[in-house]
Design a protein around this motif. Structure first.
Motif, PDB file in Angstrom:
ATOM      1  N   LEU A 139      10.782 -49.730 -31.999  1.00 25.18           N
ATOM      2  CA  LEU A 139       9.718 -48.681 -32.369  1.00 25.18           C
ATOM      3  C   LEU A 139       8.693 -49.309 -31.454  1.00 25.18           C
ATOM      4  O   LEU A 139       7.802 -50.171 -31.720  1.00 25.18           O
ATOM      5  N   ASP A 140       8.426 -48.949 -30.210  1.00 22.95           N
ATOM      6  CA  ASP A 140       7.556 -49.508 -29.117  1.00 22.95           C
ATOM      7  C   ASP A 140       6.065 -49.370 -29.249  1.00 22.95           C
ATOM      8  O   ASP A 140       5.720 -48.462 -29.753  1.00 22.95           O
ATOM      9  N   ARG A 141       5.551 -50.475 -29.010  1.00 21.46           N
ATOM     10  CA  ARG A 141       4.035 -50.452 -29.250  1.00 21.46           C
ATOM     11  C   ARG A 141       3.505 -51.267 -27.799  1.00 21.46           C
ATOM     12  O   ARG A 141       4.212 -51.787 -27.006  1.00 21.46           O
ATOM     13  N   PRO A 142       2.134 -51.097 -27.559  1.00 16.64           N
ATOM     14  CA  PRO A 142       1.634 -51.381 -26.215  1.00 16.64           C
ATOM     15  C   PRO A 142       1.710 -53.012 -26.125  1.00 16.64           C
ATOM     16  O   PRO A 142       1.721 -53.806 -27.191  1.00 16.64           O
ATOM     17  N   ASN A 143       1.676 -53.607 -24.772  1.00 18.61           N
ATOM     18  CA  ASN A 143       1.189 -55.179 -24.516  1.00 18.61           C
ATOM     19  C   ASN A 143       0.008 -54.894 -24.462  1.00 18.61           C
ATOM     20  O   ASN A 143      -0.603 -54.443 -23.434  1.00 18.61           O
ATOM     21  N   PRO A 144      -0.923 -55.387 -25.141  1.00 17.16           N
ATOM     22  CA  PRO A 144      -2.310 -55.404 -25.287  1.00 17.16           C
ATOM     23  C   PRO A 144      -2.865 -56.029 -23.968  1.00 17.16           C
ATOM     24  O   PRO A 144      -4.225 -56.007 -23.551  1.00 17.16           O
ATOM     25  N   ALA A 145      -2.295 -57.345 -23.821  1.00 16.52           N
ATOM     26  CA  ALA A 145      -2.722 -57.956 -22.301  1.00 16.52           C
ATOM     27  C   ALA A 145      -2.140 -57.180 -21.026  1.00 16.52           C
ATOM     28  O   ALA A 145      -2.462 -57.548 -20.027  1.00 16.52           O
ATOM     29  N   GLY A 146      -1.488 -56.022 -21.105  1.00 14.22           N
ATOM     30  CA  GLY A 146      -1.219 -55.154 -20.093  1.00 14.22           C
ATOM     31  C   GLY A 146      -0.021 -55.931 -19.111  1.00 14.22           C
ATOM     32  O   GLY A 146       0.761 -56.691 -19.611  1.00 14.22           O
ATOM     33  N   ARG A 147      -0.014 -55.446 -17.935  1.00 14.73           N
ATOM     34  CA  ARG A 147       1.060 -55.881 -17.056  1.00 14.73           C
ATOM     35  C   ARG A 147       1.070 -57.087 -16.386  1.00 14.73           C
ATOM     36  O   ARG A 147       2.116 -57.788 -15.788  1.00 14.73           O
ATOM     37  N   PRO A 148      -0.122 -57.698 -16.023  1.00 17.18           N
ATOM     38  CA  PRO A 148      -0.374 -58.933 -15.402  1.00 17.18           C
ATOM     39  C   PRO A 148       0.661 -59.902 -15.811  1.00 17.18           C
ATOM     40  O   PRO A 148       0.859 -60.042 -17.116  1.00 17.18           O
ATOM     41  N   VAL A 149       1.268 -60.697 -15.026  1.00 16.56           N
ATOM     42  CA  VAL A 149       2.319 -61.727 -15.361  1.00 16.56           C
ATOM     43  C   VAL A 149       1.609 -63.143 -14.956  1.00 16.56           C
ATOM     44  O   VAL A 149       0.970 -63.214 -13.911  1.00 16.56           O
ATOM     45  N   GLU A 150       1.842 -64.100 -15.781  1.00 15.96           N
ATOM     46  CA  GLU A 150       1.068 -65.442 -15.286  1.00 15.96           C
ATOM     47  C   GLU A 150       2.031 -66.555 -16.145  1.00 15.96           C
ATOM     48  O   GLU A 150       2.244 -66.610 -17.288  1.00 15.96           O
ATOM     49  N   GLY A 151       1.947 -67.828 -15.337  1.00 16.25           N
ATOM     50  CA  GLY A 151       2.569 -68.845 -15.758  1.00 16.25           C
ATOM     51  C   GLY A 151       3.903 -69.343 -15.288  1.00 16.25           C
ATOM     52  O   GLY A 151       4.601 -68.538 -14.598  1.00 16.25           O
ATOM     53  N   THR A 152       4.234 -70.563 -15.504  1.00 15.41           N
ATOM     54  CA  THR A 152       5.480 -70.896 -14.902  1.00 15.41           C
ATOM     55  C   THR A 152       6.340 -70.428 -15.898  1.00 15.41           C
ATOM     56  O   THR A 152       6.484 -70.360 -17.211  1.00 15.41           O
ATOM     57  N   LEU A 153       7.932 -70.320 -15.390  1.00 19.43           N
ATOM     58  CA  LEU A 153       8.944 -69.973 -16.168  1.00 19.43           C
ATOM     59  C   LEU A 153       9.381 -71.052 -16.990  1.00 19.43           C
ATOM     60  O   LEU A 153       9.346 -72.386 -16.717  1.00 19.43           O
ATOM     61  N   LEU A 154       9.901 -70.894 -18.123  1.00 20.75           N
ATOM     62  CA  LEU A 154      10.270 -71.929 -19.266  1.00 20.75           C
ATOM     63  C   LEU A 154      11.692 -72.643 -18.450  1.00 20.75           C
ATOM     64  O   LEU A 154      12.454 -71.844 -17.986  1.00 20.75           O
ATOM     65  N   VAL A 155      11.712 -73.772 -18.505  1.00 20.66           N
ATOM     66  CA  VAL A 155      12.966 -74.719 -17.811  1.00 20.66           C
ATOM     67  C   VAL A 155      13.906 -74.425 -18.881  1.00 20.66           C
ATOM     68  O   VAL A 155      13.974 -74.769 -20.004  1.00 20.66           O
TER      69      VAL A 155
END
Length: 399
Positions: A139-155
């Motif tokens: 039952l979907d809900r908003p992502n309050p941080a929005g669409r921006p993506v940040e950080g290194t990928l988990l190794v």
């Protein structure tokens, strides 16, 4: 606008598909309808046969204040149904738990950050549902941080309960979208459905969190949207000896707090090292004395983040880089300062907490390397961010 729970209750063609089926609800305090009725109460009042409920970290009631405080299974006193804990003796639902229902409704408000453990709880539920032939509806809900993506990928190989898979710290997805990616990434075979939101604009007013909706803490220290925006950076302080503001009224909204660090000097060093990384928010010196947790009862000098109001620019705010820069400035000003906290974070005994949080040692190594420049970390993260955006584009449900 409508969240997933609101649509489910309002549209007969949706809830009628649950008739004759046993239904489980995965929920916490922020699992509410538009009129603030808890989803468990609303579903039962609508005549849906809810036979069990599940609580994630901090519990169905959200009463467990700190990390690594487990919740016991219980019987709901009003409805007489079992309430299973997914942060107690078990993190992954057992066969007995899965046998309690035919359809599992996942209704957790997330913060849009890999380390927020509701993401991992969703993966574990999907995996167990695939094994047992159960259905999962988000039952979907908003992502309050929005669409921006940040950080290194988990190794790969660095997975943990705070690192479900190879994703960046700030992932930019809703839980419904994340479920689609999990199913593709792990090759899962199950009946999966997203009850999509209606009218959510990830880049509209509120920049992820709709201005018309009340904010309710999904966990005790997620007190407002400012915290949700900053969390992809400030959560890293959980792996440091510095205070993240637990024991105050504004936890996880500071870059650090400490009795033996000059906050003004750190801020000046941050501006000198990478002024662009401070964009999109205001940083204010403040003081606090935590009532519990790190530095309890001790006056701490701190830097407060204001990613809100006229100070906030959604496109330029980068909390992961901002927090990394604070660590780097402290290391440069205090070369021998014991920044990294050595303790079994989320029951991981072999790795430093900061490495568990970041899904690998790259950030810590960058902070501790005197020769490392902000451009080095930026290049590493930018490549990973671009790769993630390309990977998940096909799973986006909202534009």
């Amino acid at each position: 606008m409508q969240f997933g729970i609101d649509r489910l209750l309002a549209e007969p063609e949706l809830w009628r598909e649950l008739e004759g089926k046993r239904v489980a609800l995965v929920a916490h305090p922020a699992s509410v309808t538009a009129d603030l009725t808890h989803s468990l109460d609303a579903l039962i009042a609508a005549g849906i046969n809810v036979t069990s409920a599940f609580g994630p970290q901090h519990g169905l009631k959200g009463d467990k204040q700190d990390n690594m405080v487990e919740t016991e299974d219980e019987l709901d006193p009003q409805y007489g149904i079992p309430v299973f804990s997914l942060y107690g003796e078990l993190r992954r639902p057992s066969g007995q738990m899965m046998s309690s229902a035919d359809v599992f409704l996942f209704d957790l408000q997330d913060l849009g950050c890999r380390i927020y453990t509701f993401v991992t709880t969703l993966l574990y539920l999907l995996e167990e549902a695939a094994k047992s032939g159960k259905s999962v509806w988000v039952l979907d809900r908003p992502n309050p941080a929005g669409r921006p993506v940040e950080g290194t990928l988990l190794v790969p190989g660095q997975e943990s309960f705070v690192g479900a898979a190879t994703m960046p710290m700030r992932h930019g997805l809703t839980m419904g979208e994340m479920g689609h990616w999990f199913i593709q990434h792990f090759g899962l075979d199950l009946d999966y459905r997203v009850v999509e939101m209606k009218g959510w604009e990830p880049d509209g007013p509120g920049h992820g969190w709709p201005e018309s909706r009340v904010w309710i803490n999904p966990s005790p220290n997620a007190a407002n949207v400012n915290m949700a925006r900053a969390y992809a950076g400030t959560v890293m302080i959980e792996g440091a000896t510095l205070s993240e503001g637990r024991g105050t009224t504004r936890p996880l909204e500071v870059l650090f707090g400490a009795p033996d660090v000059d906050a003004k000097a750190v801020l000046a060093e941050m501006h000198r090292l990478a002024p662009d990384w401070l964009a999109g928010c205001a940083i204010r010196e403040c003081w606090f004395s935590p009532t519990f947790h790190k530095h309890a009862g001790t006056l701490c000098n701190a830097l407060m983040i204001h990613a809100e109001g006229a100070f906030y620019d959604h496109a330029s705010f980068r909390p992961w880089r901002l927090q990394a820069l604070a660590f780097k400035a402290i290391r440069r000003l205090y070369p021998d300062y014991p920044i990294w906290r050595d303790f079994p974070y989320e029951y991981e005994f072999e790795r430093l907490a900061i490495d568990v949080i970041n899904g690998g040692p790259a950030l810590r190594e960058w902070v501790d390397d005197p020769a490392a420049h902000p451009d080095d970390l930026d290049a590493l993260a930018s490549a990973d961010e671009a790769a993630w955006i390309a990977t998940v584009r096909e799973h986006l449900l909202y534009f």
